[in-house]
Design a protein around this motif. Sequence first.
Motif, PDB file in Angstrom:
ATOM      1  N   ILE A   1       0.714  -1.216  -0.003  1.00  0.00           N
ATOM      2  CA  ILE A   1      -0.023   0.017  -0.104  1.00  0.00           C
ATOM      3  C   ILE A   1       0.844   1.284  -0.115  1.00  0.00           C
ATOM      4  CG2 ILE A   1      -1.745   1.220   1.108  1.00  0.00           C
ATOM      5  CD1 ILE A   1      -2.583  -1.235   2.468  1.00  0.00           C
TER       6      ILE A   1
ATOM      7  N   ILE B   1       0.922   5.010   0.437  1.00  0.00           N
ATOM      8  CA  ILE B   1       0.101   5.842   1.088  1.00  0.00           C
ATOM      9  C   ILE B   1       0.728   7.464   0.721  1.00  0.00           C
ATOM     10  CG2 ILE B   1      -1.157   6.994   3.241  1.00  0.00           C
ATOM     11  CD1 ILE B   1      -0.615   3.910   4.323  1.00  0.00           C
ATOM     12  N   ARG B   2      -0.246   8.227   0.098  1.00  0.00           N
ATOM     13  CA  ARG B   2       0.238   9.786  -0.046  1.00  0.00           C
ATOM     14  C   ARG B   2      -0.655  10.356   0.822  1.00  0.00           C
ATOM     15  NH1 ARG B   2       4.728   9.517  -0.963  1.00  0.00           N
ATOM     16  NH2 ARG B   2       4.390  11.760  -1.327  1.00  0.00           N
TER      17      ARG B   2
ATOM     18  N   LEU C   1      -4.633  10.892   0.473  1.00  0.00           N
ATOM     19  CA  LEU C   1      -5.294   9.754   0.872  1.00  0.00           C
ATOM     20  C   LEU C   1      -5.298   9.453   2.262  1.00  0.00           C
ATOM     21  CD1 LEU C   1      -4.032   6.627  -1.299  1.00  0.00           C
ATOM     22  CD2 LEU C   1      -6.143   7.879  -1.444  1.00  0.00           C
ATOM     23  N   THR C   2      -4.118  10.026   2.999  1.00  0.00           N
ATOM     24  CA  THR C   2      -4.289   9.813   4.508  1.00  0.00           C
ATOM     25  C   THR C   2      -4.817  10.740   5.193  1.00  0.00           C
ATOM     26  OG1 THR C   2      -2.163  10.937   4.509  1.00  0.00           O
ATOM     27  CG2 THR C   2      -2.133   8.463   4.525  1.00  0.00           C
TER      28      THR C   2
ATOM     29  N   GLY D   1      -5.926   5.645   3.808  1.00  0.00           N
ATOM     30  CA  GLY D   1      -4.682   4.682   3.944  1.00  0.00           C
ATOM     31  C   GLY D   1      -4.755   3.794   4.931  1.00  0.00           C
TER      32      GLY D   1
ATOM     33  N   THR E   1      -7.933   1.101   4.580  1.00  0.00           N
ATOM     34  CA  THR E   1      -7.243   0.007   3.708  1.00  0.00           C
ATOM     35  C   THR E   1      -6.371  -0.874   4.027  1.00  0.00           C
ATOM     36  OG1 THR E   1      -7.665   1.801   1.911  1.00  0.00           O
ATOM     37  CG2 THR E   1      -6.479  -0.306   1.352  1.00  0.00           C
TER      38      THR E   1
ATOM     39  N   ILE F   1       3.309  -1.518   4.079  1.00  0.00           N
ATOM     40  CA  ILE F   1       2.791  -0.169   4.022  1.00  0.00           C
ATOM     41  C   ILE F   1       4.056   0.819   3.777  1.00  0.00           C
ATOM     42  CG2 ILE F   1       1.860   1.624   5.611  1.00  0.00           C
ATOM     43  CD1 ILE F   1       0.170  -0.935   5.508  1.00  0.00           C
TER      44      ILE F   1
ATOM     45  N   ASP G   1       4.921   4.857   3.334  1.00  0.00           N
ATOM     46  CA  ASP G   1       4.595   6.096   3.806  1.00  0.00           C
ATOM     47  C   ASP G   1       5.562   6.689   4.477  1.00  0.00           C
ATOM     48  OD1 ASP G   1       3.230   8.341   4.349  1.00  0.00           O
ATOM     49  OD2 ASP G   1       1.624   7.473   5.805  1.00  0.00           O
TER      50      ASP G   1
ATOM     51  N   SER H   1       4.210   5.668   9.169  1.00  0.00           N
ATOM     52  CA  SER H   1       4.004   3.970   8.931  1.00  0.00           C
ATOM     53  C   SER H   1       4.887   3.136  10.261  1.00  0.00           C
ATOM     54  CB  SER H   1       5.001   3.564   7.657  1.00  0.00           C
ATOM     55  OG  SER H   1       6.201   4.125   7.659  1.00  0.00           O
TER      56      SER H   1
END
Length: 88
Positions: free
Chosen positions: A8, A10-11, A14-15, A20, A23, A37, A39, A64
């Motif tokens: 995944i 994560i940007r 999204l967060t 994120g 999900t 993950i 991030d 993360s």
Amino acid sequence: MLDFKVCIFIRASLTSLGVGIETAKNLILAGPGAVTICDDADIVISDLGTNFFFSEHDVGKKRSAICLEPLQRLNPYVNVSVISRYLV
């Protein structure tokens, strides 16, 4: 699902909505063999309202890294790992 491996990315877009972490949580509960993950962001105050794993003393730490242990506890049969640096 044990043969599945999920990564995944994560940007910030999204967060900011908590998508994120939701999900990641849902995938880990479903039980793939591994979830990674990716991030690189640090926790900011606005993250506290969208991520249930964060608290005020986590501000400034990598998102993360803070999520790793609680995500692992959700399903001990899933290998959860994190990458806390920017990937191109």
